[in-house]
Design a protein around this motif. Structure first.
Motif, mmCIF file in Angstrom:
data_model
loop_
_atom_site.group_PDB
_atom_site.id
_atom_site.type_symbol
_atom_site.label_atom_id
_atom_site.label_comp_id
_atom_site.label_asym_id
_atom_site.label_seq_id
_atom_site.Cartn_x
_atom_site.Cartn_y
_atom_site.Cartn_z
ATOM 1 N N MET A 1 8.044 16.335 5.164
ATOM 2 C CA MET A 1 8.924 16.169 3.962
ATOM 3 C C MET A 1 8.145 16.373 2.769
ATOM 4 N N ALA A 2 8.622 17.084 1.549
ATOM 5 C CA ALA A 2 8.055 16.707 0.493
ATOM 6 C C ALA A 2 8.221 15.655 -0.302
ATOM 7 N N HIS A 3 6.955 15.087 -0.785
ATOM 8 C CA HIS A 3 7.271 13.543 -1.437
ATOM 9 C C HIS A 3 7.652 13.507 -2.635
ATOM 10 N N THR A 4 8.991 13.731 -2.869
ATOM 11 C CA THR A 4 9.653 13.648 -4.021
ATOM 12 C C THR A 4 10.189 12.480 -4.503
ATOM 13 N N PRO A 5 10.359 11.856 -5.730
ATOM 14 C CA PRO A 5 10.525 10.365 -6.140
ATOM 15 C C PRO A 5 11.848 10.068 -5.513
ATOM 16 N N ASP A 6 12.907 10.923 -5.245
ATOM 17 C CA ASP A 6 14.126 10.538 -5.076
ATOM 18 C C ASP A 6 14.312 10.088 -3.162
ATOM 19 N N THR A 7 13.346 10.699 -2.702
ATOM 20 C CA THR A 7 13.196 10.417 -1.273
ATOM 21 C C THR A 7 12.118 9.711 -0.584
ATOM 22 N N THR A 8 11.041 9.253 -1.306
ATOM 23 C CA THR A 8 9.617 8.765 -1.206
ATOM 24 C C THR A 8 9.648 7.376 -1.459
ATOM 25 N N ARG A 9 9.276 6.311 -0.544
ATOM 26 C CA ARG A 9 8.721 5.220 -0.543
ATOM 27 C C ARG A 9 7.055 5.206 -0.441
ATOM 28 N N ILE A 10 6.571 4.676 -1.650
ATOM 29 C CA ILE A 10 5.132 4.862 -1.387
ATOM 30 C C ILE A 10 4.603 3.242 -1.673
ATOM 31 N N ALA A 11 3.565 2.827 -0.525
ATOM 32 C CA ALA A 11 2.918 1.697 -0.609
ATOM 33 C C ALA A 11 1.472 1.899 -1.336
ATOM 34 N N PHE A 12 1.049 1.131 -2.347
ATOM 35 C CA PHE A 12 0.023 1.343 -2.994
ATOM 36 C C PHE A 12 -0.899 0.089 -2.651
ATOM 37 N N ILE A 13 -2.127 0.288 -2.233
ATOM 38 C CA ILE A 13 -2.967 -0.797 -1.905
ATOM 39 C C ILE A 13 -4.370 -0.823 -2.848
ATOM 40 N N GLY A 14 -4.452 -1.574 -3.665
ATOM 41 C CA GLY A 14 -5.545 -1.672 -4.583
ATOM 42 C C GLY A 14 -5.232 -1.558 -6.408
ATOM 43 N N LEU A 15 -5.075 -2.711 -6.798
ATOM 44 C CA LEU A 15 -4.669 -2.344 -8.305
ATOM 45 C C LEU A 15 -6.005 -2.703 -9.261
ATOM 46 N N GLY A 16 -7.081 -2.107 -9.103
ATOM 47 C CA GLY A 16 -8.303 -2.087 -9.978
ATOM 48 C C GLY A 16 -7.984 -1.495 -11.134
ATOM 49 N N ILE A 17 -9.228 -1.325 -12.028
ATOM 50 C CA ILE A 17 -9.398 -0.513 -12.963
ATOM 51 C C ILE A 17 -8.633 1.050 -13.017
ATOM 52 N N MET A 18 -8.746 1.476 -11.858
ATOM 53 C CA MET A 18 -7.961 2.816 -11.615
ATOM 54 C C MET A 18 -6.720 2.680 -11.032
ATOM 55 N N GLY A 19 -6.706 1.878 -9.962
ATOM 56 C CA GLY A 19 -5.351 2.046 -9.216
ATOM 57 C C GLY A 19 -4.318 1.145 -9.926
ATOM 58 N N ALA A 20 -4.409 0.129 -10.710
ATOM 59 C CA ALA A 20 -3.371 -0.312 -11.695
ATOM 60 C C ALA A 20 -2.673 0.715 -12.214
ATOM 61 N N PRO A 21 -3.149 1.558 -13.169
ATOM 62 C CA PRO A 21 -2.704 2.597 -14.000
ATOM 63 C C PRO A 21 -1.945 3.676 -13.195
#
Length: 302
Positions: free
Chosen positions: A1-21
């Protein structure tokens, strides 16, 4: 599947200087994003901005279609992805793992092989552009992995960066990132030496850097770092500690393929020395401070 906003759940691991923004830019693009990081206050801040929070990697990943990891180095990627209770233990079969950390090419290859064995697609996709590029969603993203997986993930990348290129199979993104860090470090060192040379010559430093940046000596380093260098302020957009880690990757990877990187080897030593002088937490443009010390100046004006 194409990872479009209306169909995709994202898990984001790491909210450092780069990850948070970066995680926040995915929210702005309309993605459903659940974040996990070890600092609970960073997760709480992300939730206040409209995201979701998780108390563990497993919780973040269980219902995701895509997992993005943005952690400091290879050991952290191995722990978060390959370790017990990590990403590969919890991401449903058919999901996509995108590691955007800067790690060794070999670690990326190991991750891709382990993911494949569990029916999970994997991309290594390190970035360049620093904190400003992350905030502005203007990162350069260099990707390793299968073409089909890359094409499906392109909408996710487009929420984070402007220059998005598949460089080859697994590990290729990390190899290109190592080359990027080599160029950046040598460039910063050249700027640092020029700055100290100009200072000690009594030249108007602001005027000098302006005219240099308008010619062949101009660079993204000068554009991004000039004001902080002039102010002697090195709030980290990318730390000396992290660049030290990356220069180790460069020199090891170059040795493995028989490539000579003499300038890179020298700058790697200068970065290491700066860490030992207590400047590891400063921005990598603080290489100026190392040249000042070598030239008999006190970086702090004392």
């Amino acid at each position: 599947m194409a990872h479009t906003p209306d169909t995709t759940r994202i898990a984001f691991i790491g909210l450092g200087i780069m990850g948070a923004p970066m995680a926040r830019n995915l929210l702005k693009a309309g993605y459903d994003v659940t974040a996990y990081t070890r600092q609970a206050e960073k997760t709480e801040a992300f939730v206040k901005d409209g995201g979701k929070g998780a108390s563990s990697v497993a919780e973040a990943v269980r219902e995701a279609h895509v997992v993005i990891t943005m952690v400091p180095a290879s050991p952290e990627v191995a722990e978060v992805v390959l370790g017990e209770g990590g990403v590969l233990d919890n991401l449903p079969e058919g999901g996509t793992l995108i590691d955007m950390s800067s790690i060794t090419p070999q670690t990326s290859i190991e991750v891709a092989e382990a993911a494949r064995a569990k029916g999970i697609k994997a991309l290594d996709a390190p970035v360049s552009g620093g904190e400003a590029g992350a905030i502005e969603a203007a990162l350069s993203i260099m990707v390793g992995g299968e073409q089909e997986t890359f094409e499906a993930a392109k909408p996710v990348f487009e929420a984070l960066g402007k220059t998005i290129v598949r460089c080859g199979p697994a590990g290729s993104g990390q190899t290109v990132k190592a080359a990027n860090q080599l160029i950046v470090a040598v460039n910063i060192q050249a700027v640092a030496e020029a700055v100290v040379f100009l200072e000690k010559s009594g030249v108007d430093l602001t005027a000098a850097l302006d005219v240099l940046n308008g010619g062949l000596a101009g660079s993204t380093v000068l554009t991004r770092k000039k004001e902080s260098i002039l102010a002697g302020s090195y709030r980290p957009g990318f730390t000396i500690d992290l660049h030290h880690k990356d220069m180790g990757i460069v020199t090891d990877a170059a040795r493995a393929v028989g490539a000579a990187v003499p300038a890179g080897g020298l700058v790697a030593q200068l970065v290491a020395a700066l860490r030992q002088q207590g400047d590891g937490g400063l921005d990598h443009s603080a290489l100026v401070r190392g040249v000042q010390r070598l030239s008999g100046q006190s970086p702090d004006g004392g």
